[in-house]
Design a protein around this motif. Structure first.
Motif, PDB file in Angstrom:
ATOM      1  N   MET A   1       0.840  -1.195   0.000  1.00 18.83           N
ATOM      2  CA  MET A   1       0.000   0.000   0.000  1.00 18.83           C
ATOM      3  C   MET A   1       0.877   1.246   0.000  1.00 18.83           C
ATOM      4  SD  MET A   1      -3.113   1.004   2.393  1.00 18.83           S
ATOM      5  CE  MET A   1      -3.495   2.668   2.872  1.00 18.83           C
TER       6      MET A   1
ATOM      7  N   SER B   1      -2.000  11.583   3.100  1.00 20.02           N
ATOM      8  CA  SER B   1      -2.749  10.666   3.960  1.00 20.02           C
ATOM      9  C   SER B   1      -2.130  10.624   5.348  1.00 20.02           C
ATOM     10  CB  SER B   1      -2.874   9.283   3.330  1.00 20.02           C
ATOM     11  OG  SER B   1      -1.669   8.601   3.425  1.00 20.02           O
TER      12      SER B   1
ATOM     13  N   LEU C   1     -14.253   2.885  -6.531  1.00 18.80           N
ATOM     14  CA  LEU C   1     -13.919   3.545  -5.278  1.00 18.80           C
ATOM     15  C   LEU C   1     -14.465   4.973  -5.265  1.00 18.80           C
ATOM     16  CD1 LEU C   1     -12.301   2.976  -2.712  1.00 18.80           C
ATOM     17  CD2 LEU C   1     -10.340   4.028  -3.813  1.00 18.80           C
TER      18      LEU C   1
ATOM     19  N   GLN D   1     -11.679   6.566   5.966  1.00 13.95           N
ATOM     20  CA  GLN D   1     -11.123   5.277   5.557  1.00 13.95           C
ATOM     21  C   GLN D   1     -11.076   5.189   4.032  1.00 13.95           C
ATOM     22  OE1 GLN D   1     -10.229   3.071   8.058  1.00 13.95           O
ATOM     23  NE2 GLN D   1      -9.140   2.154   6.344  1.00 13.95           N
ATOM     24  N   LEU D   2     -12.198   5.522   3.412  1.00 15.20           N
ATOM     25  CA  LEU D   2     -12.271   5.455   1.959  1.00 15.20           C
ATOM     26  C   LEU D   2     -11.329   6.463   1.310  1.00 15.20           C
ATOM     27  CD1 LEU D   2     -16.080   5.041   1.308  1.00 15.20           C
ATOM     28  CD2 LEU D   2     -14.278   3.427   0.724  1.00 15.20           C
TER      29      LEU D   2
ATOM     30  N   SER E   1      -8.630   7.537   2.476  1.00 12.02           N
ATOM     31  CA  SER E   1      -7.222   7.130   2.585  1.00 12.02           C
ATOM     32  C   SER E   1      -6.944   5.989   1.610  1.00 12.02           C
ATOM     33  CB  SER E   1      -6.868   6.781   4.032  1.00 12.02           C
ATOM     34  OG  SER E   1      -7.032   5.413   4.264  1.00 12.02           O
ATOM     35  N   THR E   2      -7.974   5.147   1.363  1.00 12.05           N
ATOM     36  CA  THR E   2      -7.780   4.120   0.337  1.00 12.05           C
ATOM     37  C   THR E   2      -7.587   4.768  -1.031  1.00 12.05           C
ATOM     38  OG1 THR E   2      -9.346   2.793   1.576  1.00 12.05           O
ATOM     39  CG2 THR E   2      -8.731   1.978  -0.593  1.00 12.05           C
ATOM     40  N   ARG E   3      -8.422   5.764  -1.290  1.00 18.40           N
ATOM     41  CA  ARG E   3      -8.302   6.454  -2.564  1.00 18.40           C
ATOM     42  C   ARG E   3      -6.951   7.135  -2.661  1.00 18.40           C
ATOM     43  NH1 ARG E   3      -8.408  11.342  -4.925  1.00 18.40           N
ATOM     44  NH2 ARG E   3      -9.373  11.428  -6.976  1.00 18.40           N
TER      45      ARG E   3
ATOM     46  N   SER F   1      -4.222   6.296  -1.203  1.00 15.81           N
ATOM     47  CA  SER F   1      -3.103   5.373  -1.396  1.00 15.81           C
ATOM     48  C   SER F   1      -3.027   4.931  -2.853  1.00 15.81           C
ATOM     49  CB  SER F   1      -3.244   4.173  -0.464  1.00 15.81           C
ATOM     50  OG  SER F   1      -4.136   3.248  -1.010  1.00 15.81           O
TER      51      SER F   1
END
Lengths: 327, 473
Positions: free
Chosen positions: A1, A7, B74, B424-425, B427-429, B431
């Protein structure tokens, strides 16, 4: 990741924010010493709180009502005691003059004078006031209940006072039933006012004053008056005829005093109940809305550690980038 | 055939490829903080080959495409969660404002005032002719009336604030729809050649994300890469190059029926204008409408009912009674026709306002200590006459406050939860699509080295040419 600078920063920002939010929540609790600072902090608890607070506002009013009713009743009681003494004295005098042998007409005239004094005394007791209210005139407390002839100008109104939720006590005795022996108004009869039927007279079951068939004979004023006239006219039969009514009247007044006593007792019970209720409510209120100080302080210490740790970690996380090492 | 000239070309293509890679890296770094930006990457491949006898020679590198790194699935989930978040945030904001109106945490609200009001009558029952107590009754009643009216106007105020916000959001929906429409046209033009235009798409995605936060939209793409945006599954906002705007309008007050100014409604200005207020359920706009039309309206109705119940029940008893001045048949509160607008109109009757003696608690005339009606009125505090005779007046009020409190507490909890889901989403995006400065710096160094090496190829080719040319001197 992949982990990007943004972030990382977002994570740092979010966790610091969260920690500060928890801190401010705890500080609010600590400053107000209250766990509930808005209804939404504990909806069911604050609903309960609202009813408890209503209860305690109600109770403080009931307490005032009780004390006032008690004053009124105590004053009534001591007045009735005076009435009893007057009647006892009158009976004594009447007995002394009831036989022809014992005394002569001149002494009866003197006794008649004393009976006259007793009558004045009786009328002054019957017209007693507490503050600006006549205590024996029923609802018509602005009206002197008895005139010089012993005619009643009041009514049969019973001033009911709420001394506990839905518990009513009469705080007065209408003069008619005490002094004249009039029929007592049936306390259970609906009084025609909505919302009042229920629960009235729950404390102190009324001791019904016995209804008398020969009403004039039960009338304290008239009996004394006829005693006085009999004494003045030297009418020994007339004097004897007052002995029985005097006993009856005295009994009635004593019964009335018992009634007053039982009402006062009822009020005392109500006051005790209320005191217990207040203690219970205060306990309940405290358990619902007060902060557990030990818990809050230790939570704050914990939270502070968390905050410091995340600040320190942020310091390490934010600083270096590859650029720092390429120079 | 392999020649020094070919070598020049290869060196040049390498330089170009490295340069465009560095360009893109620079673009990424420049946009490190741009909202909604997806990082771009350069794809290079080998150029065409030239056959020379039995050998084939390469002709260097070619930049094939500049793509953006993103995941549409996403992005869609982020749109959805963002919409839920906005919805809850708006609800939470206005529910907690509504909660504060009731003011019950410190017991300064209607709960205490209503209890005081009934207790003043209880006090009056102990001495009905006392002027001071009568004045206390009137004062407590005034406070009660004032507080009911305060709540009414505060609730109306919150509704007005919401209306202003709704108007703003509708404007925002219009301007975002327009952006999407404009970008649709630009993208269509830019991509006619078959190339992607990543930055335009990022911009459109961002506009769609913002739009999706405000209202419930569904998005579909046509073959020209244009999107069609529909709100609530029914109302078209953008159809390819077409735009349908929204507008707001308020029902004006009607002096004939006494109805007050109505709520702010939303209309779609399509071919046939249509009222769509009730079709908007989600997003920030939906949250606002929900709080305004359900929660606050319910609170207002409840307050109206309470105000009407108090004034009607007290009046019904009071009108039977005799005042200290001997008069009868008078109301305590101004007589109201019904619950509608009761919390706005509630007031003491003119008689009671002017004359303390008009407070009538005696059932019979000329009996100053007759307190039967005072007892009856104070008994209203526990009389279960509301909601099908299940609740007393204060019960009703308390249950209303609890309802708002429960909703506020729930919205607070889901706000925190929704925020977590969203971050959460995000941070996924991030990453996947976010710009990492470390990565870009490393790439920059890599492409810089490549550039230097390609330059070296050119300089070697140059030396070779020099050598060849020198032999002809």
């Amino acid at each position: 990741m992949r982990v990007t600078e943004n972030s990382t920063l977002t994570t740092v920002r979010d966790s610091l924010n969260k920690s500060r939010l928890r801190m401010s929540e705890l500080q609010k609790q600590n400053a107000s010493l209250k766990r509930i600072n808005a209804p939404s902090d504990d909806p069911s608890g604050s609903a309960k709180l609202m009813t408890i607070r209503n209860d305690s506002i109600d109770n403080s009013q009931f307490e005032k009502n009780s004390n006032l009713a008690k004053t009124f009743l105590n004053y009534t009681d001591s007045s009735l005691e005076d009435v009893t003494n007057i009647l006892v004295r009158a009976k004594e005098l009447a007995l002394g003059q009831a036989s022809a042998a014992a005394n002569g007409p001149s002494s009866r005239l003197m006794v008649a004078e004393e009976i006259n004094n007793l009558m004045n005394e009786l009328s002054s007791v019957a017209n007693r006031r507490l503050g600006d209210r006549y205590i024996f005139s029923g609802y018509k407390t602005n009206q002197q209940p008895f005139d010089e002839k012993g005619r009643y100008a009041g009514d049969d109104g019973k001033i009911m006072v709420e001394v506990q939720k839905d518990v009513f006590v009469g705080m007065n005795l209408p003069g008619r039933e005490v002094f004249l022996g009039a029929n007592q108004v049936d306390p259970t009869a609906p009084n025609g006012v909505r919302g009042l039927e229920e629960g009235a007279n729950a404390v102190s079951p009324e001791l019904a004053i016995k209804q008398s068939a020969e009403r004039p004979n039960d009338d304290a004023f008239r009996t004394l008056e006829s005693l006085r006239i009999s004494l003045m006219t030297n009418d020994i039969d007339g004097i004897r005829a007052t002995l029985d009514p005097l006993d009856k009247i005295r009994d009635r007044v004593i019964t009335a005093r018992a009634q007053v006593g039982s009402r006062v007792q009822g009020i005392d019970t109500a006051i005790n109940n209320m005191a217990r209720n207040n203690v219970f409510n205060a306990e309940l209120q405290s358990s619902i809305e007060d902060t557990d100080l030990i818990q809050v302080v230790s939570d704050m210490a914990k939270e502070e550690t968390v905050l410091r740790a995340s600040l320190q970690a942020s310091n390490k996380m934010i600083q270096p980038t590859l650029l720092d090492f390429l120079k | 055939m392999s020649s020094a000239v070919n070598m020049f070309n290869i060196g040049k293509s390498g330089l170009m490829a490295s340069k465009s890679a560095m360009n893109t890296t620079g673009h990424n770094i420049a946009n490190v903080n741009s909202e909604g930006y997806s990082r771009q990457s350069v794809e290079t491949n080998a150029g065409p080959t030239i056959p020379a006898g039995r050998l084939t020679f390469g002709t260097g590198a070619m930049t094939k495409s500049i793509g953006r790194v993103n995941d549409e699935y996403l992005d869609r989930r982020i749109h959805t969660e963002n919409r839920n978040f906005g919805n809850i945030e708006e609800k939470n904001t206005y529910l907690s404002q509504t909660e504060q109106i009731f003011n019950e945490a410190n017991n300064d609200g209607l709960n205490r005032l209503a209890t005081n009001f009934f207790n003043e009558f209880r006090k009056l029952s102990t001495d009905p002719s006392n002027e001071a107590i009568r004045a206390g009754v009137r004062e407590a009643s005034k406070q009660l009336v004032d507080d009911i009216r305060r709540m009414n106007s505060a609730l109306t105020e919150v509704q007005k604030n919401i209306d202003t916000r709704i108007e703003g959001y509708v404007r925002e929906v219009n301007s975002l729809s327009k952006e999407v429409r404009d970008l649709n046209l630009l993208i269509q033009k830019a991509e006619q050649s078959g190339d992607m235009s990543p930055d335009l798409r990022d911009q459109r995605d961002l506009s769609l994300k913002k739009l999706g936060g405000l209202v419930d939209i569904s998005v579909s793409k046509d073959k020209n890469s244009r999107v069609t945006v529909t709100m609530g599954g029914q109302v078209a906002l953008v159809t390819g190059g077409e735009l349908t705007e929204l507008s707001v309008m308020r029902t004006p007050p009607d002096p004939a029926t006494g109805k007050k100014e109505g709520r702010l409604d939303i209309f779609s200005n399509g071919a046939t204008p249509e009222k769509i207020t009730d079709k908007i359920r989600m997003g920030r706009l939906g949250g606002l409408l929900d709080v305004r039309d359900k929660d606050i309206t319910a609170s207002q109705d409840n307050i109206d009912e309470i105000a009407y119940a108090i004034s009607k029940n007290v009046n019904d008893i009071h009108v039977q009674g005799y005042g200290k001045d001997g008069g009868t048949g008078r109301f305590f509160f101004k007589n109201l026709d019904g619950a509608e607008r009761a919390s706005e109109l509630i007031d003491l009757s003119a008689d009671v306002k002017e004359n303390l003696g008009a407070i009538a608690v005696a059932k019979e005339a000329n009996a100053p200590s007759d307190n039967r009606l005072a007892i009856a009125i104070s008994g209203l505090s526990t009389m279960k006459g509301m909601d099908g005779n299940d609740l007393s007046i204060t019960d009703k009020y308390n249950s209303m406050v609890s309802e708002v409190a429960v909703k506020t507490a729930a919205s607070e909890k889901s706000l925190i939860f929704q925020k977590d889901v969203l971050s959460q989403l995000e941070s996924t995006r991030d990453s996947l699509s976010g710009v990492s400065l470390d990565e870009e710096t490393a790439n920059l160094v890599r492409y810089q080295h490549a550039y230097a090496a390609n330059a070296k190829v050119l300089s070697v080719a140059d030396e070779l040419m020099q050598t060849v040319l020198a032999t002809f001197k």
